[in-house]
Design a protein around this motif. Structure first.
Motif, PDB file in Angstrom:
ATOM      1  N   ILE A 264       2.457  17.812  32.795  1.00  0.00           N
ATOM      2  CA  ILE A 264       3.775  17.166  32.806  1.00  0.00           C
ATOM      3  C   ILE A 264       4.025  16.617  34.205  1.00  0.00           C
ATOM      4  CG2 ILE A 264       6.271  17.473  32.567  1.00  0.00           C
ATOM      5  CD1 ILE A 264       5.750  19.736  30.618  1.00  0.00           C
ATOM      6  N   SER A 265       4.449  15.362  34.271  1.00  0.00           N
ATOM      7  CA  SER A 265       4.885  14.771  35.527  1.00  0.00           C
ATOM      8  C   SER A 265       6.389  14.533  35.465  1.00  0.00           C
ATOM      9  CB  SER A 265       4.139  13.456  35.819  1.00  0.00           C
ATOM     10  OG  SER A 265       4.189  12.582  34.713  1.00  0.00           O
ATOM     11  N   SER A 266       7.080  14.928  36.511  1.00  0.00           N
ATOM     12  CA  SER A 266       8.523  14.691  36.640  1.00  0.00           C
ATOM     13  C   SER A 266       8.722  14.011  37.985  1.00  0.00           C
ATOM     14  CB  SER A 266       9.294  16.014  36.574  1.00  0.00           C
ATOM     15  OG  SER A 266      10.682  15.806  36.821  1.00  0.00           O
ATOM     16  N   ILE A 267       8.831  12.687  37.956  1.00  0.00           N
ATOM     17  CA  ILE A 267       8.866  11.890  39.185  1.00  0.00           C
ATOM     18  C   ILE A 267      10.240  11.254  39.327  1.00  0.00           C
ATOM     19  CG2 ILE A 267       7.730  10.051  40.485  1.00  0.00           C
ATOM     20  CD1 ILE A 267       5.283  10.433  38.713  1.00  0.00           C
ATOM     21  N   GLY A 268      11.094  11.868  40.131  1.00  0.00           N
ATOM     22  CA  GLY A 268      12.419  11.310  40.377  1.00  0.00           C
ATOM     23  C   GLY A 268      13.466  11.679  39.356  1.00  0.00           C
ATOM     24  N   LEU A 269      13.241  12.735  38.593  1.00  0.00           N
ATOM     25  CA  LEU A 269      14.227  13.168  37.592  1.00  0.00           C
ATOM     26  C   LEU A 269      15.065  14.338  38.073  1.00  0.00           C
ATOM     27  CD1 LEU A 269      15.474  13.107  34.746  1.00  0.00           C
ATOM     28  CD2 LEU A 269      13.580  14.540  33.972  1.00  0.00           C
ATOM     29  N   THR A 270      14.493  15.233  38.851  1.00  0.00           N
ATOM     30  CA  THR A 270      15.188  16.473  39.219  1.00  0.00           C
ATOM     31  C   THR A 270      16.524  16.207  39.906  1.00  0.00           C
ATOM     32  OG1 THR A 270      12.962  17.335  39.616  1.00  0.00           O
ATOM     33  CG2 THR A 270      14.796  18.755  40.227  1.00  0.00           C
ATOM     34  N   GLU A 271      16.639  15.077  40.622  1.00  0.00           N
ATOM     35  CA  GLU A 271      17.883  14.736  41.304  1.00  0.00           C
ATOM     36  C   GLU A 271      19.051  14.586  40.333  1.00  0.00           C
ATOM     37  OE1 GLU A 271      14.514  12.512  43.467  1.00  0.00           O
ATOM     38  OE2 GLU A 271      14.976  13.243  41.453  1.00  0.00           O
ATOM     39  N   HIS A 272      18.732  14.287  39.062  1.00  0.00           N
ATOM     40  CA  HIS A 272      19.767  14.050  38.055  1.00  0.00           C
ATOM     41  C   HIS A 272      20.047  15.268  37.175  1.00  0.00           C
ATOM     42  CE1 HIS A 272      19.560   9.762  38.981  1.00  0.00           C
ATOM     43  NE2 HIS A 272      18.248   9.817  38.830  1.00  0.00           N
ATOM     44  N   ILE A 273      19.286  16.328  37.339  1.00  0.00           N
ATOM     45  CA  ILE A 273      19.361  17.466  36.434  1.00  0.00           C
ATOM     46  C   ILE A 273      20.577  18.348  36.698  1.00  0.00           C
ATOM     47  CG2 ILE A 273      18.197  19.631  35.788  1.00  0.00           C
ATOM     48  CD1 ILE A 273      16.984  17.133  34.584  1.00  0.00           C
ATOM     49  N   GLY A 274      20.909  18.557  37.973  1.00  0.00           N
ATOM     50  CA  GLY A 274      21.956  19.503  38.342  1.00  0.00           C
ATOM     51  C   GLY A 274      21.335  20.844  38.696  1.00  0.00           C
ATOM     52  N   ILE A 275      21.649  21.357  39.861  1.00  0.00           N
ATOM     53  CA  ILE A 275      21.002  22.572  40.364  1.00  0.00           C
ATOM     54  C   ILE A 275      21.221  23.754  39.424  1.00  0.00           C
ATOM     55  CG2 ILE A 275      20.966  24.214  42.297  1.00  0.00           C
ATOM     56  CD1 ILE A 275      21.739  21.758  44.080  1.00  0.00           C
ATOM     57  N   LYS A 276      22.406  23.860  38.867  1.00  0.00           N
ATOM     58  CA  LYS A 276      22.668  24.998  37.974  1.00  0.00           C
ATOM     59  C   LYS A 276      21.824  24.926  36.706  1.00  0.00           C
ATOM     60  CE  LYS A 276      26.673  23.030  35.509  1.00  0.00           C
ATOM     61  NZ  LYS A 276      26.051  23.031  34.180  1.00  0.00           N
ATOM     62  N   ASN A 277      21.266  23.750  36.443  1.00  0.00           N
ATOM     63  CA  ASN A 277      20.433  23.584  35.250  1.00  0.00           C
ATOM     64  C   ASN A 277      18.939  23.736  35.535  1.00  0.00           C
ATOM     65  OD1 ASN A 277      22.630  23.020  33.500  1.00  0.00           O
ATOM     66  ND2 ASN A 277      22.697  20.921  34.265  1.00  0.00           N
ATOM     67  N   TYR A 278      18.574  24.025  36.769  1.00  0.00           N
ATOM     68  CA  TYR A 278      17.160  24.211  37.078  1.00  0.00           C
ATOM     69  C   TYR A 278      16.511  25.284  36.183  1.00  0.00           C
ATOM     70  CZ  TYR A 278      17.339  21.365  41.383  1.00  0.00           C
ATOM     71  OH  TYR A 278      17.453  20.347  42.299  1.00  0.00           O
ATOM     72  N   PRO A 279      17.164  26.431  35.989  1.00  0.00           N
ATOM     73  CA  PRO A 279      16.519  27.452  35.136  1.00  0.00           C
ATOM     74  C   PRO A 279      16.162  26.933  33.746  1.00  0.00           C
ATOM     75  CG  PRO A 279      18.306  28.438  36.378  1.00  0.00           C
ATOM     76  CD  PRO A 279      18.409  26.955  36.609  1.00  0.00           C
ATOM     77  N   ILE A 316      27.187   7.472  48.007  1.00  0.00           N
ATOM     78  CA  ILE A 316      26.079   7.680  47.081  1.00  0.00           C
ATOM     79  C   ILE A 316      26.591   8.152  45.722  1.00  0.00           C
ATOM     80  CG2 ILE A 316      24.012   9.052  46.615  1.00  0.00           C
ATOM     81  CD1 ILE A 316      23.553   6.918  48.676  1.00  0.00           C
ATOM     82  N   ASP A 317      27.550   9.073  45.728  1.00  0.00           N
ATOM     83  CA  ASP A 317      28.078   9.613  44.475  1.00  0.00           C
ATOM     84  C   ASP A 317      28.821   8.558  43.664  1.00  0.00           C
ATOM     85  OD1 ASP A 317      28.897  11.780  42.615  1.00  0.00           O
ATOM     86  OD2 ASP A 317      30.892  11.429  43.451  1.00  0.00           O
ATOM     87  N   ARG A 318      29.549   7.683  44.347  1.00  0.00           N
ATOM     88  CA  ARG A 318      30.391   6.727  43.634  1.00  0.00           C
ATOM     89  C   ARG A 318      29.694   5.410  43.312  1.00  0.00           C
ATOM     90  NH1 ARG A 318      35.788   8.487  44.337  1.00  0.00           N
ATOM     91  NH2 ARG A 318      36.434   6.792  42.975  1.00  0.00           N
ATOM     92  N   TYR A 319      28.674   5.050  44.108  1.00  0.00           N
ATOM     93  CA  TYR A 319      28.045   3.742  43.900  1.00  0.00           C
ATOM     94  C   TYR A 319      26.585   3.801  43.456  1.00  0.00           C
ATOM     95  CZ  TYR A 319      32.029   1.179  45.696  1.00  0.00           C
ATOM     96  OH  TYR A 319      33.276   0.640  45.844  1.00  0.00           O
ATOM     97  N   VAL A 320      25.910   4.911  43.697  1.00  0.00           N
ATOM     98  CA  VAL A 320      24.470   4.932  43.461  1.00  0.00           C
ATOM     99  C   VAL A 320      24.077   5.950  42.398  1.00  0.00           C
ATOM    100  CG1 VAL A 320      22.201   5.112  44.541  1.00  0.00           C
ATOM    101  CG2 VAL A 320      24.129   4.211  45.858  1.00  0.00           C
ATOM    102  N   PHE A 321      24.287   7.220  42.666  1.00  0.00           N
ATOM    103  CA  PHE A 321      23.876   8.287  41.744  1.00  0.00           C
ATOM    104  C   PHE A 321      25.061   9.167  41.366  1.00  0.00           C
ATOM    105  CE2 PHE A 321      19.771   7.658  44.086  1.00  0.00           C
ATOM    106  CZ  PHE A 321      19.061   7.128  43.021  1.00  0.00           C
ATOM    107  N   PRO A 322      25.897   8.735  40.433  1.00  0.00           N
ATOM    108  CA  PRO A 322      26.995   9.607  39.995  1.00  0.00           C
ATOM    109  C   PRO A 322      26.449  10.932  39.478  1.00  0.00           C
ATOM    110  CG  PRO A 322      27.264   7.379  39.118  1.00  0.00           C
ATOM    111  CD  PRO A 322      25.886   7.442  39.717  1.00  0.00           C
ATOM    112  N   ASP A 323      27.039  12.014  39.945  1.00  0.00           N
ATOM    113  CA  ASP A 323      26.662  13.373  39.524  1.00  0.00           C
ATOM    114  C   ASP A 323      25.288  13.801  40.038  1.00  0.00           C
ATOM    115  OD1 ASP A 323      29.041  13.706  38.207  1.00  0.00           O
ATOM    116  OD2 ASP A 323      28.246  13.196  36.233  1.00  0.00           O
ATOM    117  N   GLY A 324      24.674  13.023  40.921  1.00  0.00           N
ATOM    118  CA  GLY A 324      23.385  13.415  41.478  1.00  0.00           C
ATOM    119  C   GLY A 324      23.525  14.643  42.365  1.00  0.00           C
ATOM    120  N   GLU A 325      22.485  15.462  42.406  1.00  0.00           N
ATOM    121  CA  GLU A 325      22.493  16.661  43.247  1.00  0.00           C
ATOM    122  C   GLU A 325      21.114  16.849  43.870  1.00  0.00           C
ATOM    123  OE1 GLU A 325      24.142  20.251  41.532  1.00  0.00           O
ATOM    124  OE2 GLU A 325      25.243  19.080  40.054  1.00  0.00           O
ATOM    125  N   LEU A 326      21.099  17.178  45.159  1.00  0.00           N
ATOM    126  CA  LEU A 326      19.855  17.435  45.870  1.00  0.00           C
ATOM    127  C   LEU A 326      19.792  18.886  46.303  1.00  0.00           C
ATOM    128  CD1 LEU A 326      19.633  14.326  48.236  1.00  0.00           C
ATOM    129  CD2 LEU A 326      18.781  14.566  45.889  1.00  0.00           C
TER     130      LEU A 326
END
Length: 425
Positions: A264-279, A316-326
């Motif tokens: 499985i490759s996950s390239i640039g998706l984790t930023e959109h997942i939400g940290i609390k959803n990592y598990p 970044i939150d308002r114009y680029v990646f809404p709800d993004g988390e690093l």
């Protein structure tokens, strides 16, 4: 004492700044004689600056065309942003002057204007789409950023249509060479061989899917929440004659029914997942792999693990990646370890992402008029700011880019992994 807008600007920014300031009332400020001019074009632009002091107000006025940057390449404002970060300090005027400033600007200047159409609504209003990282809200966030225009992305990203960090094998490598090298590095880390089955989650325009099928003889499935990406990717797959072994679906990764993948490759998706959803995210991916299968997680990261998330309400939150988390790479590694993966390799490619975003800026600049015609001036200006700012962020180690390779170890402890890595660099 009544002040002009230019005089107020000098109170806030000082006169030792790398630009001349001009306002619609005819007043001036800043460094006279500078080749760079920051001009507030109208009363609405002033209201943006006054009601949202800082990066958000500046962005709103600039995106709307109410703030002009003369002597600056709108597709590549890297030099201005760099100097601005180094030499401009916002000064809080003395309390004794605040009343005069308020009176000079007038009460109407403190009435917030409408939001630019390019700006996502505040997080509390996004809640109508569901809780953060619910399926509906994730789909809306992806639509906001990725469904701009495939033609726009073709001009900015180049022929590879790859919107993730490249990996430059040499200092002289082109963007296209670096993107191909990145896909090949991922394929080698995953140990791809003919006959294997690859799942690429958050596959974008299908670059990894096509590379793996064409060069490694695998069967590959890619999924993306962007309808425009999926349509473009499927068309390209058919054009290249790979549709017997490659597929891209418009689908939430959580709805993939197949299992038993070799990689499985996950390239640039984790930023959109939400940290609390990592598990749940890593548990799901672990369950889709066979024993000995590998996951390569490629994502933007923080340089530490103490302030995970993103600044809510920022540019970044308002114009680029809404709800993004690093998150810091340590957070990602821990989540992968805690949910079934043995970590075999990590690598930081932040300098490569700085180069990648610089190349995208140059593409945008070279095709500026066509990009504006395709997506609008506001969107093009957002991209110029975002990519130039990202270059600085990676260069200055404010953000990083990590690849983390994990393996699903068998019940007998067999990781099906060589004694030494075979992927090289």
């Amino acid at each position: 004492m009544s002040m002009t807008i230019g005089e107020v600007a000098d109170r806030v920014f000082g006169t030792d700044v790398p630009f001349r300031f001009e306002a619609y009332d005819g007043s001036v400020g800043g460094r006279q004689g500078s080749d760079v001019v920051v001009r507030v074009e109208n009363e609405r632009g002033l209201r943006y600056l006054v009601t949202a002091p800082g990066e958000l107000g500046l962005a709103r006025a600039y995106v709307q065309g109410d703030l002009s940057l003369i002597g600056v390449d709108p597709g590549d404002p890297y030099d201005l942003l760099s100097v601005f970060l180094d030499k401009v300090t916002v000064q809080r005027p003395p309390v004794s002057e605040l009343r005069d400033i308020f009176r000079s600007l007038g009460i109407a200047s403190f009435r917030p204007p409408e939001l630019p159409r390019e700006e996502a609504v505040p997080a509390w209003r996004r809640a109508v789409e569901g809780l953060r990282h619910s399926r509906n809200r994730d789909a809306e966030a992806i639509h906001h950023h990725y469904d701009v225009s495939n033609a726009f992305y073709e001009m900015v990203l180049g022929p590879s249509m790859t919107y993730t960090c490249a990996c430059y094998p040499q200092d002289s490598s082109t963007l296209e060479e670096a993107q191909a090298h990145k896909y090949d590095l991922v394929a080698r880390k995953l140990g791809l061989r003919p006959g294997m089955r690859l799942l690429d989650v958050g596959c974008g325009w299908g670059g990894m899917v096509r590379h793996a099928v064409e060069h490694y003889g695998v069967t590959a499935l890619g999924v993306t929440l962007s309808a425009e990406q999926a349509s473009w990717a499927q068309q390209r797959i058919k054009e290249t004659g790979l549709d017997d072994r490659a597929e891209v679906r418009h689908l939430d990764y959580r709805d993939v029914p197949e299992g038993g993948f070799d990689a499985i490759s996950s390239i640039g998706l984790t930023e959109h997942i939400g940290i609390k959803n990592y598990p749940s995210y890593f548990t799901f991916l672990h369950g889709k792999l066979r024993e000995g299968g590998r996951l390569l997680n490629h994502s933007i990261t923080r340089p530490e693990n103490t302030s995970n998330g993103l600044k809510r309400g920022g540019f970044i939150d308002r114009y680029v990646f809404p709800d993004g988390e690093l998150a810091g790479v340590g957070t990602i590694v821990s989540a992968m370890q805690d949910h079934g993966f043995e970590i075999r390799h990590t690598e930081d490619l932040r300098e490569h992402y700085a180069r990648t975003t610089r190349a995208w800026c140059k593409n945008l600049s070279a095709s500026w008029d066509a990009c504006v015609a395709e997506a609008g001036q506001g969107t093009a200006r957002v991209w110029g700011l975002y990519m130039a700012g990202s270059s600085l962020g990676f260069e200055r180690n404010w953000i990083q880019l990590h690849q983390v390779l994990g393996v699903k170890v068998g019940a007998d402890g067999d990781a099906h992994y060589p004694l030494r890595p075979t992927f090289g660099v």
